[in-house]
Design an enzyme around this catalytic site. Structure first.
Site, PDB file in Angstrom:
ATOM      1  CE  LYS A 105      -4.508   0.707  -0.323  1.00 10.97           C
ATOM      2  NZ  LYS A 105      -5.322  -0.555   0.027  1.00 10.97           N
ATOM      3  CG  ASN A 219     -15.207   3.604  -7.774  1.00 10.55           C
ATOM      4  OD1 ASN A 219     -15.448   4.234  -9.102  1.00 10.55           O
ATOM      5  ND2 ASN A 219     -14.087   2.615  -8.011  1.00 10.55           N
ATOM      6  CB  ALA A 220     -16.885   1.203  -3.077  1.00  8.34           C
TER       7      ALA A 220
HETATM    8  N1  GLU Z   1      -7.672  -0.152  -3.879  1.00  6.36           N
HETATM    9  C1  GLU Z   1      -7.757  -1.414  -3.679  1.00  6.36           C
HETATM   10  C2  GLU Z   1      -7.621  -2.220  -2.382  1.00  6.36           C
HETATM   11  O1  GLU Z   1      -7.714  -1.556  -1.357  1.00  6.36           O
HETATM   12  C3  GLU Z   1      -7.098  -2.040  -4.819  1.00  6.36           C
HETATM   13  C4  GLU Z   1      -5.915  -2.472  -4.852  1.00  6.36           C
HETATM   14  C5  GLU Z   1      -5.425  -3.068  -6.092  1.00  6.36           C
HETATM   15  O2  GLU Z   1      -6.192  -3.029  -7.457  1.00  6.36           O
HETATM   16  O3  GLU Z   1      -4.230  -3.054  -6.255  1.00  6.36           O
HETATM   17  O4  GLU Z   1      -8.048  -3.603  -3.065  1.00  6.36           O
END
Ligand code: GLU
Length: 415
Positions: A105, A219-220
């Site tokens: 992350k 978005n989600a």
């Molecule tokens: N940010 C999204 C998550 O927390 C997607 C991560 C990604 O596609 O690498 O799952």
């Protein structure tokens, strides 16, 4: 008082799973800490000519199963510990879905709501200049997260290609489709979550066409509002919140109109006919399905006793604290934990990496079908672990993810 340090929560979850799996001390130590951390400050020229400093991180939690993978957040409250926790959860998330990836992350402490598009572009490019030696399709592949989006990815990919002097679309995922993005990525997180709700409702005999509520309308959350009815054949959206407030309409809101309203006005507040309720009340509405789709630590020991949803689908990362998990389980609420419920995004990101390596792009139906089968299989693998180990759902999912990462680490001779 429960601890809300997200990284301590994440470490606690790893240790609990490790205990059930009888993992040895070296493995537990390896899985309790990030393998690689990078921290820096970025100097960014602002529109008024000043230079501002921003604290930034990229953390590769574990890469035993493949290149590290996970989003980049732009948010004022990020710390090294929030990013560590989120990177840890990405590791178990990719493993639960059985993707050949690790977890990572990144984050920049900033307030994107007060920044212009040019300042955001400068920041995105500065971030890539700082982290470029540690990313790549065979190292670590970032994607969007809170307050970042395909435009952010486009700037970042362009900066990476400028530095390396080569075409490298697979270095980041959730790009615009015109420059290497895939069909079906924008709604993938929500779609994956709704697929797990479908499986949960059919297993429990719950009725997804009754009332549902969404906490967080980024978005989600927006995509979940639209897809819930499309995939589950009905459902009344009675409550929604975003960072500015929460609204309630017992007769149900039209998801399309609500998304339009949010895009136009910047908030769900002011939606015609809906009543404003306190943020805390949103989570406690009498609904069949609740989607937490915002940030960490919102379901705690304080409000968990009041939650009335039958199914909780965690589209956010880390919305529930450990003490709340126990309370929800005791109440018989079916939690679909984040590392499963929110895994649709990274699953389609993985599909995007494959398509980018071959420059050969799939039809939307193919993406949807493959996402559905991956999520359905993972949902049932987690249910089996819950039954076998007699544990609450998050621990069941952690057992599946942690076991797979531990196996990979052992095969490599790391432990
Ligand atoms: N940010 C999204 C998550 O927390 C997607 C991560 C990604 O596609 O690498 O799952």
């Amino acid at each position: 008082m429960e601890s809300y340090n997200s990284f301590q929560v994440a470490q606690h979850q790893v240790r609990e799973a490790a205990r059930l799996l009888h993992l040895d001390k070296a493995t537990v130590e390896l899985l309790s800490w990030p393998q690689r951390e990078f921290r820096c400050t970025l100097q960014v020229r602002m529109d008024d000519g000043r230079i501002e400093n921003f604290h930034a991180y990229r953390i590769q939690y574990n890469y035993a199963r493949g290149p590290a993978k996970g989003g980049i957040r732009f948010h004022p409250d990020e710390t090294v510990d929030t990013i560590r926790a989120l990177a840890s959860w990405m590791t178990w998330k990719t493993a639960v879905i059985d993707l050949p990836l690790g977890g990572a992350k990144g984050g920049v402490c900033c307030n994107p709501k007060t920044m212009s598009p040019r300042e955001l572009e400068n920041l995105s490019r500065a971030y890539i200049r700082a982290i470029h030696p540690m990313i790549g399709i065979d190292r670590d592949v970032p994607a969007p997260d809170v307050y970042t989006n395909p435009q952010t990815m486009a700037w970042m990919m362009d900066e990476y290609e400028t530095i390396t002097g080569r075409h490298h679309p697979g270095v980041l995922t959730d790009k615009p489709q015109q420059i290497g993005g895939t069909e079906g990525r924008r709604d993938a997180t929500a779609r994956g979550g709704v697929i797990t709700v479908r499986e949960a409702c059919s297993a429990l005999g719950a009725d997804p066409t009754k009332a549902f509520a969404i906490q967080g309308f980024g978005n989600a959350g927006q995509r979940a509002a639209l897809l819930h009815r499309e995939i589950l054949g009905g459902g009344k959206l009675v409550g929604v919140s975003d960072s500015r407030g929460a609204i309630y309409l017992p007769e149900g809101m039209d998801p399309e109109e609500l998304v339009m309203h949010k895009l136009k006005s910047g908030s769900v507040l002011g939606f015609p006919g809906a009543k404003v309720i306190p943020q805390e009340a949103l989570l406690e509405l009498d609904v069949e399905v609740l989607y937490p789709a915002a940030l960490e630590n919102v379901i705690t020991e304080d409000n968990a006793p009041n939650i009335r949803a039958r199914v909780i689908c965690e589209l956010a990362n880390g919305p529930t604290t450990p003490a709340a998990d126990i309370i929800l389980n005791r109440k018989g609420i079916h939690v679909i934990p984040d590392i499963l419920a929110s895994a649709g995004g990274v699953t389609v990101s993985y599909f995007e990496m494959i398509q980018d390596s071959y420059s050969w792009f799939w039809e939307e139906e193919l993406v949807h079908g493959r996402l559905d089968s991956k999520l359905t299989r993972a949902y049932h693998a987690v249910q089996e672990a819950i039954r076998e180990k007699h544990v609450h759902p998050r621990l069941g999912a952690m057992v599946v993810g942690v076991a797979r990462v531990a196996e990979a680490a052992k095969l490599r001779g790391w432990v």
